[in-house]
Design an enzyme around this catalytic site. Structure first.
Site, PDB file in Angstrom:
ATOM      1  N   ASN A 235      -5.270   3.966  -2.860  1.00 17.39           N
ATOM      2  CA  ASN A 235      -6.722   4.249  -2.754  1.00 17.39           C
ATOM      3  C   ASN A 235      -7.549   3.723  -3.922  1.00 17.39           C
ATOM      4  OD1 ASN A 235      -6.638   5.726  -0.274  1.00 17.39           O
ATOM      5  ND2 ASN A 235      -5.673   7.373  -1.421  1.00 17.39           N
TER       6      ASN A 235
ATOM      7  N   THR B 192      -5.094  15.992   0.545  1.00 20.84           N
ATOM      8  CA  THR B 192      -5.266  15.539  -0.842  1.00 20.84           C
ATOM      9  C   THR B 192      -4.982  14.037  -0.982  1.00 20.84           C
ATOM     10  OG1 THR B 192      -2.976  16.147  -1.283  1.00 20.84           O
ATOM     11  CG2 THR B 192      -4.673  17.747  -1.919  1.00 20.84           C
TER      12      THR B 192
ATOM     13  N   TYR C 127      -0.204  -0.111   9.983  1.00 19.06           N
ATOM     14  CA  TYR C 127      -0.620  -0.777   8.741  1.00 19.06           C
ATOM     15  C   TYR C 127       0.467  -0.608   7.678  1.00 19.06           C
ATOM     16  CZ  TYR C 127      -3.310  -1.176   4.325  1.00 19.06           C
ATOM     17  OH  TYR C 127      -3.744  -1.494   3.066  1.00 19.06           O
TER      18      TYR C 127
ATOM     19  N   GLU D 265     -15.008   1.420   5.697  1.00 20.72           N
ATOM     20  CA  GLU D 265     -15.100   2.051   4.374  1.00 20.72           C
ATOM     21  C   GLU D 265     -14.068   3.173   4.235  1.00 20.72           C
ATOM     22  OE1 GLU D 265     -17.201   2.107   6.760  1.00 20.72           O
ATOM     23  OE2 GLU D 265     -18.074   4.086   7.073  1.00 20.72           O
ATOM     24  N   LYS D 266     -13.699   3.440   2.963  1.00 22.69           N
ATOM     25  CA  LYS D 266     -12.721   4.493   2.676  1.00 22.69           C
ATOM     26  C   LYS D 266     -13.444   5.750   2.212  1.00 22.69           C
ATOM     27  CE  LYS D 266      -8.951   1.648   2.130  1.00 22.69           C
ATOM     28  NZ  LYS D 266      -8.016   1.535   1.082  1.00 22.69           N
TER      29      LYS D 266
ATOM     30  N   LYS E 106     -22.683   9.352   2.516  1.00 28.23           N
ATOM     31  CA  LYS E 106     -23.190  10.533   3.229  1.00 28.23           C
ATOM     32  C   LYS E 106     -24.060  11.391   2.302  1.00 28.23           C
ATOM     33  CE  LYS E 106     -19.340  10.621   6.473  1.00 28.23           C
ATOM     34  NZ  LYS E 106     -18.164  11.308   7.013  1.00 28.23           N
TER      35      LYS E 106
ATOM     36  N   SER F 257       0.839  -1.209   0.000  1.00 27.16           N
ATOM     37  CA  SER F 257       0.000   0.000   0.000  1.00 27.16           C
ATOM     38  C   SER F 257       0.866   1.249   0.000  1.00 27.16           C
ATOM     39  CB  SER F 257      -0.858  -0.009   1.265  1.00 27.16           C
ATOM     40  OG  SER F 257      -1.379   1.271   1.501  1.00 27.16           O
ATOM     41  N   ALA F 258       0.308   2.328  -0.549  1.00 25.02           N
ATOM     42  CA  ALA F 258       0.983   3.635  -0.497  1.00 25.02           C
ATOM     43  C   ALA F 258       1.170   4.101   0.946  1.00 25.02           C
ATOM     44  CB  ALA F 258       0.168   4.659  -1.270  1.00 25.02           C
ATOM     45  N   CYS F 259       0.474   3.445   1.881  1.00 24.48           N
ATOM     46  CA  CYS F 259       0.630   3.816   3.297  1.00 24.48           C
ATOM     47  C   CYS F 259       2.027   3.512   3.823  1.00 24.48           C
ATOM     48  CB  CYS F 259      -0.408   3.093   4.161  1.00 24.48           C
ATOM     49  SG  CYS F 259      -2.056   3.736   3.952  1.00 24.48           S
TER      50      CYS F 259
HETATM   51  P1  NAD Z   1     -10.855  -5.916   1.787  1.00 26.28           P
HETATM   52  O1  NAD Z   1     -10.838  -5.709   3.261  1.00 26.28           O
HETATM   53  O2  NAD Z   1     -12.137  -5.749   1.073  1.00 26.28           O
HETATM   54  O3  NAD Z   1     -10.255  -7.342   1.423  1.00 26.28           O
HETATM   55  C1  NAD Z   1      -9.373  -8.032   2.244  1.00 26.28           C
HETATM   56  C2  NAD Z   1      -9.969  -9.390   2.481  1.00 26.28           C
HETATM   57  O4  NAD Z   1      -9.056 -10.143   3.308  1.00 26.28           O
HETATM   58  C3  NAD Z   1     -11.293  -9.341   3.217  1.00 26.28           C
HETATM   59  O5  NAD Z   1     -12.322  -9.950   2.467  1.00 26.28           O
HETATM   60  C4  NAD Z   1     -11.027 -10.098   4.507  1.00 26.28           C
HETATM   61  O6  NAD Z   1     -12.117 -10.896   4.941  1.00 26.28           O
HETATM   62  C5  NAD Z   1      -9.844 -10.960   4.118  1.00 26.28           C
HETATM   63  N1  NAD Z   1      -9.131 -11.393   5.296  1.00 26.28           N
HETATM   64  C6  NAD Z   1      -8.691 -10.623   6.325  1.00 26.28           C
HETATM   65  N2  NAD Z   1      -8.153 -11.394   7.270  1.00 26.28           N
HETATM   66  C7  NAD Z   1      -8.258 -12.670   6.845  1.00 26.28           C
HETATM   67  C8  NAD Z   1      -7.892 -13.924   7.405  1.00 26.28           C
HETATM   68  N3  NAD Z   1      -7.323 -13.994   8.607  1.00 26.28           N
HETATM   69  N4  NAD Z   1      -8.154 -15.034   6.689  1.00 26.28           N
HETATM   70  C9  NAD Z   1      -8.766 -14.966   5.474  1.00 26.28           C
HETATM   71  N5  NAD Z   1      -9.122 -13.822   4.894  1.00 26.28           N
HETATM   72  C10 NAD Z   1      -8.879 -12.680   5.580  1.00 26.28           C
HETATM   73  O7  NAD Z   1      -9.754  -4.927   1.198  1.00 26.28           O
HETATM   74  P2  NAD Z   1      -9.390  -4.535  -0.302  1.00 26.28           P
HETATM   75  O8  NAD Z   1      -9.670  -3.092  -0.436  1.00 26.28           O
HETATM   76  O9  NAD Z   1      -9.992  -5.502  -1.247  1.00 26.28           O
HETATM   77  O10 NAD Z   1      -7.809  -4.718  -0.265  1.00 26.28           O
HETATM   78  C11 NAD Z   1      -7.145  -5.867  -0.775  1.00 26.28           C
HETATM   79  C12 NAD Z   1      -5.654  -5.727  -0.512  1.00 26.28           C
HETATM   80  O11 NAD Z   1      -5.162  -4.521  -1.112  1.00 26.28           O
HETATM   81  C13 NAD Z   1      -5.296  -5.638   0.963  1.00 26.28           C
HETATM   82  O12 NAD Z   1      -4.097  -6.327   1.183  1.00 26.28           O
HETATM   83  C14 NAD Z   1      -5.083  -4.155   1.181  1.00 26.28           C
HETATM   84  O13 NAD Z   1      -4.218  -3.917   2.254  1.00 26.28           O
HETATM   85  C15 NAD Z   1      -4.491  -3.745  -0.146  1.00 26.28           C
HETATM   86  N6  NAD Z   1      -4.698  -2.317  -0.415  1.00 26.28           N
HETATM   87  C16 NAD Z   1      -5.942  -1.853  -0.686  1.00 26.28           C
HETATM   88  C17 NAD Z   1      -6.120  -0.506  -0.940  1.00 26.28           C
HETATM   89  C18 NAD Z   1      -7.465   0.060  -1.258  1.00 26.28           C
HETATM   90  O14 NAD Z   1      -7.558   1.262  -1.514  1.00 26.28           O
HETATM   91  N7  NAD Z   1      -8.541  -0.702  -1.268  1.00 26.28           N
HETATM   92  C19 NAD Z   1      -5.028   0.375  -0.893  1.00 26.28           C
HETATM   93  C20 NAD Z   1      -3.783  -0.149  -0.605  1.00 26.28           C
HETATM   94  C21 NAD Z   1      -3.620  -1.493  -0.381  1.00 26.28           C
END
Ligand code: NAD
Length: 322
Positions: free
Chosen positions: A180, A221, A151, A193-194, A202, A120-122
């Site tokens: 994001n 931003t 995180y 939610e993001k 909202k 992640s960009a985080c």
């Molecule tokens: P999400 O929370 O919808 O998906 C993550 C999934 O992992 C969930 O369905 C959750 O149930 C599952 N999970 C968590 N713990 C678990 C466990 N112990 N066993 C089995 N499954 C488990 O999130 P997302 O937005 O789909 O993100 C997917 C990936 O991308 C993540 O690794 C997240 O950190 C990364 N990411 C997402 C974003 C974003 O903007 N959405 C940004 C940066 C990184």
């Protein structure tokens, strides 16, 4: 011809469920695994295992053969209200790192073709993201490390973990840093939610003449990438010879207040913005797409507004259903 086999971990989540559909459309046989089924429509996977990937025993059942491709997206995560309050720090680090440690070892054991890891960009240093108009997020700026959340630290550790296994055990790893990602069928309520989904909810719930609450001064931003574009970039990275880490995001930076104004405009409602104290994360963040452009020839193809229109429409339907 037998189809290629892919395993998607986190297939019940937002990006994972879209990725499963993308892989299916390309002719893959897909196994998904997650704690839960996708929330909004049935999985597109051929086989879906419900289980807790923190457990080695579950991981052994899920990753039991030499898949051509493994996509590791499972993580304990959420938006600013989940990650930046500090309340979930221990769980976020502990849960996600256990999953990654279990999976990387099994990828080597079963000689999987390639493994994709979603960072992640985080993980980028906080000190480069203090100026909302000028954030620095090129891949080289990661060190000296200084993420602003646990995180982000876990993501940094785990991307290094996959790349260390590549160096020492011949694993073919692909690492992307998502910026994001948003879109339809993503979490839109409940605390995880993001910003794009929260703003859409909202606005969808507000009545004419009311105001919506936006955390912080709204001048912070970000950039947002539509989920279809994200899974396209992921696929290109996995099919390429480039390991990363590489940003997958949009360079269309916008303040959170302007994002709210965009959604209000899309809704055609007369709604005002009320900025209140709340968790916000860094002041500015934007993807830097120079490296992905050079290596994969990829850039987002559509403007933010288009994705926000689709997302607002979908979230409005969810609100109406309740
Ligand atoms: P999400 O929370 O919808 O998906 C993550 C999934 O992992 C969930 O369905 C959750 O149930 C599952 N999970 C968590 N713990 C678990 C466990 N112990 N066993 C089995 N499954 C488990 O999130 P997302 O937005 O789909 O993100 C997917 C990936 O991308 C993540 O690794 C997240 O950190 C990364 N990411 C997402 C974003 C974003 O903007 N959405 C940004 C940066 C990184």
């Amino acid at each position: 011809m037998t189809s290629k086999k892919a395993l998607v971990l986190g297939a019940g989540g937002f990006i994972g469920s879209h990725l499963v559909n993308k892989l299916k459309s390309e002719g893959f046989w897909v196994r998904g695994a997650d704690l839960k089924n996708p929330e909004f429509s049935p999985t597109g996977a051929d086989d879906f295992i419900i289980g807790d990937l923190r457990e080695q025993e579950v991981c052994r059942r899920v990753l039991d053969q030499n898949f051509d491709q493994v996509y590791q997206l499972a993580a304990d995560m959420g938006g600013a209200g989940y990650i930046f309050t500090g309340e979930n720090d221990a769980n976020v680090m502990h849960n996600s790192v256990l999953i990654n440690i279990n999976i990387v070892e099994l990828c080597v054991k079963h000689k999987v073709g390639k493994v994709f890891y979603s960072s992640s960009a985080c993980m980028y240093p906080e000190h480069n993201q203090m100026d909302p108009d000028n954030p620095k997020c090129n891949e080289d700026s990661a060190y000296p490390a200084n993420p602003d959340s646990e995180y982000g630290w876990e993501k940094l550790f785990s991307e290094r973990l996959f790349l260390a296994f590549q160096r020492n055990y011949g694993l073919q790893a692909r690492v992307a840093r998502f910026h994001n990602i948003f879109g339809i069928e993503g979490t839109w309520q409940g605390g995880k939610e993001k910003a794009p989904a929260a703003v859409c909810r909202k606005v969808a719930m507000a009545k004419e003449g009311e105001s919506i609450e936006i955390w912080g001064d709204g001048k912070q931003t970000r950039s947002f990438l539509y989920v279809d574009e994200c899974v396209e970039a992921v696929r290109r990275l996995v099919e390429s010879d480039f390991s990363g880490p590489v940003n997958i995001g949009s360079e269309e930076m916008i303040s959170i207040n302007d994002l709210a104004k965009m959604v209000i405009e899309i809704s055609s409602k007369n709604i005002s913005i009320n900025n209140i104290p709340g968790p916000t994360g860094v002041r500015g963040r934007n993807s830097d797409n120079k490296l992905i452009g050079e290596k994969l020839g990829w850039q987002p193809s559509r403007p933010l507004r288009e994705g926000m229109e689709r997302t607002f429409k979908w979230i409005s339907e969810q609100v109406a259903k309740q």
